[in-house]
Design a protein around this motif. Structure first.
Motif, PDB file in Angstrom:
ATOM      1  N   ASN A 151       8.094 -52.807 -39.840  1.00 32.25           N
ATOM      2  CA  ASN A 151       8.879 -52.065 -38.859  1.00 32.25           C
ATOM      3  C   ASN A 151       8.918 -52.767 -37.502  1.00 32.25           C
ATOM      4  O   ASN A 151       9.706 -52.405 -36.638  1.00 32.25           O
ATOM      5  N   HIS A 153       9.247 -56.202 -37.302  1.00 28.26           N
ATOM      6  CA  HIS A 153       9.853 -57.528 -37.469  1.00 28.26           C
ATOM      7  C   HIS A 153      11.312 -57.382 -37.846  1.00 28.26           C
ATOM      8  O   HIS A 153      11.650 -56.783 -38.866  1.00 28.26           O
ATOM      9  N   ASN A 154      12.169 -57.931 -36.990  1.00 28.52           N
ATOM     10  CA  ASN A 154      13.594 -58.037 -37.299  1.00 28.52           C
ATOM     11  C   ASN A 154      13.870 -59.518 -37.534  1.00 28.52           C
ATOM     12  O   ASN A 154      13.734 -60.328 -36.627  1.00 28.52           O
ATOM     13  N   SER A 155      14.242 -59.875 -38.742  1.00 30.22           N
ATOM     14  CA  SER A 155      14.426 -61.287 -39.085  1.00 30.22           C
ATOM     15  C   SER A 155      15.672 -61.899 -38.458  1.00 30.22           C
ATOM     16  O   SER A 155      15.895 -63.105 -38.566  1.00 30.22           O
ATOM     17  N   HIS A 156      16.499 -61.075 -37.782  1.00 31.89           N
ATOM     18  CA  HIS A 156      17.697 -61.597 -37.106  1.00 31.89           C
ATOM     19  C   HIS A 156      17.255 -62.164 -35.761  1.00 31.89           C
ATOM     20  O   HIS A 156      16.993 -61.424 -34.806  1.00 31.89           O
ATOM     21  N   ARG A 166      17.601 -53.849 -30.285  1.00 33.56           N
ATOM     22  CA  ARG A 166      17.403 -53.353 -31.639  1.00 33.56           C
ATOM     23  C   ARG A 166      17.926 -54.354 -32.670  1.00 33.56           C
ATOM     24  O   ARG A 166      17.464 -54.381 -33.813  1.00 33.56           O
ATOM     25  N   ASP A 167      18.873 -55.199 -32.268  1.00 32.18           N
ATOM     26  CA  ASP A 167      19.567 -56.066 -33.220  1.00 32.18           C
ATOM     27  C   ASP A 167      18.933 -57.438 -33.388  1.00 32.18           C
ATOM     28  O   ASP A 167      19.136 -58.090 -34.418  1.00 32.18           O
ATOM     29  N   TYR A 168      18.197 -57.919 -32.376  1.00 31.21           N
ATOM     30  CA  TYR A 168      17.640 -59.264 -32.422  1.00 31.21           C
ATOM     31  C   TYR A 168      16.174 -59.229 -31.987  1.00 31.21           C
ATOM     32  O   TYR A 168      15.720 -58.290 -31.333  1.00 31.21           O
ATOM     33  N   GLN A 169      15.481 -60.311 -32.328  1.00 26.62           N
ATOM     34  CA  GLN A 169      14.087 -60.462 -31.908  1.00 26.62           C
ATOM     35  C   GLN A 169      13.766 -61.951 -31.805  1.00 26.62           C
ATOM     36  O   GLN A 169      14.340 -62.772 -32.520  1.00 26.62           O
ATOM     37  N   TRP A 174       8.126 -60.235 -30.298  1.00 19.72           N
ATOM     38  CA  TRP A 174       7.241 -59.743 -31.349  1.00 19.72           C
ATOM     39  C   TRP A 174       5.818 -59.564 -30.821  1.00 19.72           C
ATOM     40  O   TRP A 174       5.152 -58.561 -31.111  1.00 19.72           O
ATOM     41  N   ASP A 190       9.270 -47.427 -34.034  1.00 22.53           N
ATOM     42  CA  ASP A 190       9.988 -48.654 -34.361  1.00 22.53           C
ATOM     43  C   ASP A 190       9.835 -49.643 -33.206  1.00 22.53           C
ATOM     44  O   ASP A 190       9.086 -49.406 -32.252  1.00 22.53           O
ATOM     45  N   ARG A 191      10.560 -50.747 -33.275  1.00 21.69           N
ATOM     46  CA  ARG A 191      10.464 -51.781 -32.259  1.00 21.69           C
ATOM     47  C   ARG A 191      10.920 -51.288 -30.885  1.00 21.69           C
ATOM     48  O   ARG A 191      10.323 -51.652 -29.863  1.00 21.69           O
TER      49      ARG A 191
END
Length: 276
Positions: A151, A153-156, A166-169, A174, A190-191
């Motif tokens: 929850n 880690h966003n791989s984008h 919310r869309d990128y990281q 992190w 969440d993030r």
């Protein structure tokens, strides 16, 4: 890309010979490559400095930073960091961190030995280690023991990800989100929730200037950079809020998480930490 196993560090030619055979490299480039003997020697020396300091501190976890990219034009020194864990399934003193995969728009969570961590094509072998207060270290090491935490880690991936996006990281986001979640006194949804906790705890991102003309004429367009993550007003001004390693140091210190800091420049321990 293969995720790297951690290496057990020993000051011996046998270990260096084994490391020289490694062809899987996490980071910005896809092409497998063999580090030169000079690079291995420098990385091993840096790793052993870090191990000596980590063992002497007798702490379960710390933050370790390296200079992978020259950010001097932005007034920055350290470009990347990770949490280094004493008791990790892959080996003692394993670095857990987020890495961009092959300069693409994707990322992964990696467990990497210290020699590998310092063997990539770095600007230099400077390093900084941040140790935490006992309670902070205990909570963080317990949290990291159950990685990966999907929850958070966003791989984008986006190199200049907007803080709280919310869309990128990116790798620094992190770290902030994991630390905030580990120290939270309530469940983190969440993030976005994790970043809100960090902001409430005093986190402030740095502002990185990227003029519009430089974006267009300088060719700053690649798969791992998404300017559209930021609002139009930011893109027009060219002043981008970004989570830097320096802003992480500042946050940990302000929140009272930091117990002490040690730094090495040009292979020599600094009496006091320099610019970050």
């Amino acid at each position: 890309m293969t995720r790297l196993p951690a290496f057990v560090l020993r000051a011996s030619l046998f270990v260096l010979a084994s490391l020289a055979g490694s062809t899987a490299w996490a980071g910005a480039r896809c092409a497998a490559r063999h580090p030169s003997p000079q690079q291995l020697d420098a990385a091993a020396a840096t790793a052993l400095r870090a191990v000596d300091a980590l063992e002497a501190a007798d702490a379960s976890v710390a933050l370790i930073a390296r200079v992978g990219t020259d950010l001097s034009k932005q007034g920055l020194v350290y470009s990347h960091a990770g949490f280094v864990l004493r008791d990790h399934p892959d080996g003692r003193w394993t670095v857990v961190h987020l890495l961009n995969e092959c300069g693409s728009d994707r990322s992964g969570l990696y467990a990497q030995g210290l020699v590998d961590f310092f063997s990539d094509d770095l600007v230099n072998q400077d390093l900084r280690i941040v140790w935490f207060t006992p309670d902070v270290a205990r909570r963080l090491s317990q949290y990291l023991a159950h990685m990966p935490r999907g929850n958070l880690h966003n791989s984008h991936y986006n190199l200049i990800a907007r803080p709280g996006s919310r869309d990128y990281q990116n790798s620094t986001a992190w770290l902030v989100e994991v630390m905030a979640s580990a120290q939270a006194t309530r469940p983190v949804k969440d993030r976005v929730d994790a970043y809100a906790l960090a902001r409430a705890g005093g986190f402030v991102p740095d502002i990185v200037g990227i003029p519009y003309t430089k974006r267009v004429l300088g060719g700053l367009f690649s798969a791992n950079v998404a300017f559209t993550d930021h609002p139009v007003a930011t893109r027009l001004s060219g002043d981008y809020p970004v989570i830097t390693v320096r802003s992480i140091f500042r946050f940990f210190d302000k929140a009272g998480y930091t117990a002490r800091v040690e730094e090495w420049r040009h292979g020599r321990r600094m009496s006091t930490p320099g610019p970050a």
